[in-house]
Design a protein around this motif. Sequence first.
Motif, PDB file in Angstrom:
ATOM      1  N   ALA A   1       0.828  -1.205   0.000  1.00 45.55           N
ATOM      2  CA  ALA A   1       0.000   0.000   0.000  1.00 45.55           C
ATOM      3  C   ALA A   1       0.865   1.258   0.000  1.00 45.55           C
ATOM      4  N   LEU A   2       1.938   1.245   0.772  1.00 49.53           N
ATOM      5  CA  LEU A   2       2.820   2.409   0.827  1.00 49.53           C
ATOM      6  C   LEU A   2       3.510   2.656  -0.510  1.00 49.53           C
ATOM      7  N   LEU A   3       3.827   1.607  -1.232  1.00 49.72           N
ATOM      8  CA  LEU A   3       4.415   1.766  -2.562  1.00 49.72           C
ATOM      9  C   LEU A   3       3.410   2.413  -3.513  1.00 49.72           C
ATOM     10  N   ARG A   4       2.157   1.977  -3.422  1.00 47.26           N
ATOM     11  CA  ARG A   4       1.115   2.581  -4.266  1.00 47.26           C
ATOM     12  C   ARG A   4       0.894   4.037  -3.888  1.00 47.26           C
ATOM     13  N   LEU A   5       0.923   4.324  -2.609  1.00 52.95           N
ATOM     14  CA  LEU A   5       0.733   5.702  -2.149  1.00 52.95           C
ATOM     15  C   LEU A   5       1.903   6.585  -2.555  1.00 52.95           C
TER      16      LEU A   5
ATOM     17  N   VAL B   1       2.862   9.735  -0.203  1.00 49.32           N
ATOM     18  CA  VAL B   1       3.925   9.464   0.762  1.00 49.32           C
ATOM     19  C   VAL B   1       5.270   9.580   0.061  1.00 49.32           C
ATOM     20  N   ILE B   2       6.297   9.775   0.867  1.00 45.22           N
ATOM     21  CA  ILE B   2       7.666   9.872   0.360  1.00 45.22           C
ATOM     22  C   ILE B   2       8.517   8.877   1.123  1.00 45.22           C
TER      23      ILE B   2
END
Length: 216
Positions: free
Chosen positions: A57-61, A67-68
């Motif tokens: 999910a963080l990669l998609r965000l 997100v950075i």
Amino acid sequence: MPVPALHGVHKRTLLRDNVFDSIRNAIVDGTLAPGERLKDTELEAWLGVSRTPIREALLRLERAGLVIALPGKATIVAPYDQASTVSAQQVVAGLHELAARLAVPLLTEDDISVMDEANTRFEQALQHADVESALRADDDFHAVFVTVSANPVLHELLEQTTPVLRRVERMRFGSFAARESVAQHAEIIRLSRLGDAEAAGRACRENWLSLGLAGQ
């Protein structure tokens, strides 16, 4: 990192899309503030899932600009960046224009009724300053064209580019200015009933460009 009070709100079998939605929504509504460090352990405790769907999910965000990832340091909530937001807005507007052009010749009366009903809910939500319901109704309205267009690439590109606009939509839908969108939606419906795909596409594009980003 501040997280909602509820813990383990998702089952282990939760689809990765719901993990993505949960983190994205927390960023958009300000629960996770710009610059906030996102810790895997805290996200795991909140969502009740393993690290794998959270990292996905963080990669998609990150691809969506919300997100950075700082290599070797941390993952943080991206600060609001007007240039990036304007760029995303231009792409999203163009994609929705294309969706309308593809969909209008294929629309049924039931499809148009769904759009009409969604716009009614949208107007009511704005009157009650219910931003969450306004966002859902607006999504339902525009989803008709995206779905009927039957173009999976459109859907994927919108999933990637739309989230960065959510912060702007949330601010706009909480203001009086958003009521202009009700009339814009009504015009899109009128043009769709006429079967005018070109004009409906242009109207959709203008609707998305009317978010009111400063400097445009």
